[in-house]
Design a protein around this motif. Sequence first.
Motif, PDB file in Angstrom:
ATOM      1  N   ILE A  76       0.838  -1.198   0.000  1.00 36.00           N
ATOM      2  CA  ILE A  76       0.000   0.000   0.000  1.00 36.00           C
ATOM      3  C   ILE A  76       0.874   1.249   0.000  1.00 36.00           C
ATOM      4  O   ILE A  76       2.047   1.207   0.359  1.00 36.00           O
ATOM      5  CB  ILE A  76      -0.921   0.066   1.243  1.00 36.00           C
ATOM      6  CG1 ILE A  76      -0.078   0.094   2.532  1.00 36.00           C
ATOM      7  CG2 ILE A  76      -1.926  -1.061   1.239  1.00 36.00           C
ATOM      8  CD1 ILE A  76      -0.832   0.531   3.760  1.00 36.00           C
ATOM      9  N   TYR A  78       0.410   5.064   1.823  1.00 32.66           N
ATOM     10  CA  TYR A  78      -0.449   5.659   2.846  1.00 32.66           C
ATOM     11  C   TYR A  78       0.077   7.017   3.270  1.00 32.66           C
ATOM     12  O   TYR A  78       1.233   7.357   3.046  1.00 32.66           O
ATOM     13  CB  TYR A  78      -0.602   4.727   4.054  1.00 32.66           C
ATOM     14  CG  TYR A  78       0.660   4.475   4.848  1.00 32.66           C
ATOM     15  CD1 TYR A  78       0.919   5.201   6.015  1.00 32.66           C
ATOM     16  CD2 TYR A  78       1.573   3.504   4.467  1.00 32.66           C
ATOM     17  CE1 TYR A  78       2.063   4.960   6.758  1.00 32.66           C
ATOM     18  CE2 TYR A  78       2.713   3.260   5.205  1.00 32.66           C
ATOM     19  CZ  TYR A  78       2.960   3.983   6.341  1.00 32.66           C
ATOM     20  OH  TYR A  78       4.091   3.741   7.086  1.00 32.66           O
ATOM     21  N   ILE A  89      -5.214   5.534   2.461  1.00 31.31           N
ATOM     22  CA  ILE A  89      -4.538   4.302   2.042  1.00 31.31           C
ATOM     23  C   ILE A  89      -4.918   4.036   0.596  1.00 31.31           C
ATOM     24  O   ILE A  89      -6.088   4.140   0.229  1.00 31.31           O
ATOM     25  CB  ILE A  89      -4.955   3.095   2.915  1.00 31.31           C
ATOM     26  CG1 ILE A  89      -4.479   3.275   4.352  1.00 31.31           C
ATOM     27  CG2 ILE A  89      -4.425   1.780   2.323  1.00 31.31           C
ATOM     28  CD1 ILE A  89      -4.946   2.188   5.299  1.00 31.31           C
ATOM     29  N   ILE A  91      -4.527   0.893  -1.969  1.00 30.63           N
ATOM     30  CA  ILE A  91      -4.125  -0.482  -2.222  1.00 30.63           C
ATOM     31  C   ILE A  91      -3.556  -0.498  -3.642  1.00 30.63           C
ATOM     32  O   ILE A  91      -4.236  -0.113  -4.589  1.00 30.63           O
ATOM     33  CB  ILE A  91      -5.306  -1.449  -2.075  1.00 30.63           C
ATOM     34  CG1 ILE A  91      -5.833  -1.398  -0.633  1.00 30.63           C
ATOM     35  CG2 ILE A  91      -4.896  -2.869  -2.473  1.00 30.63           C
ATOM     36  CD1 ILE A  91      -7.108  -2.186  -0.403  1.00 30.63           C
TER      37      ILE A  91
END
Length: 105
Positions: A76, A78, A89, A91
Amino acid sequence: MMSWILTVFMSILSVNAMQIERKFPEDIKRGKLTTTALAQLVIDGKLRVDSPALRIFNEDNSISTIASVDVRNIVINYVENEIGEIVRIWILTAEEARQPLPKKN
């Protein structure tokens, strides 16, 4: 007939979303995310606190809730706020995970 039109429209939207290159902020960090059964965030093996305003963007750039994300060691990007809470976040897709983080100015 209406359901067919809706299906075609949604297919077009999902194809378009996959073609968009996502831009990440300069203060981005990278890590590996795991979620717990209690919808807690574990990043790089450490339990982290999420902000009440947390936004999670999946691989299609759609927003997901922490309760709907059940992952183990996914890459990820973030962002933290000034007190260390996780506020955003992303992905990453396999292609995004292979690319280096943006350089800070």
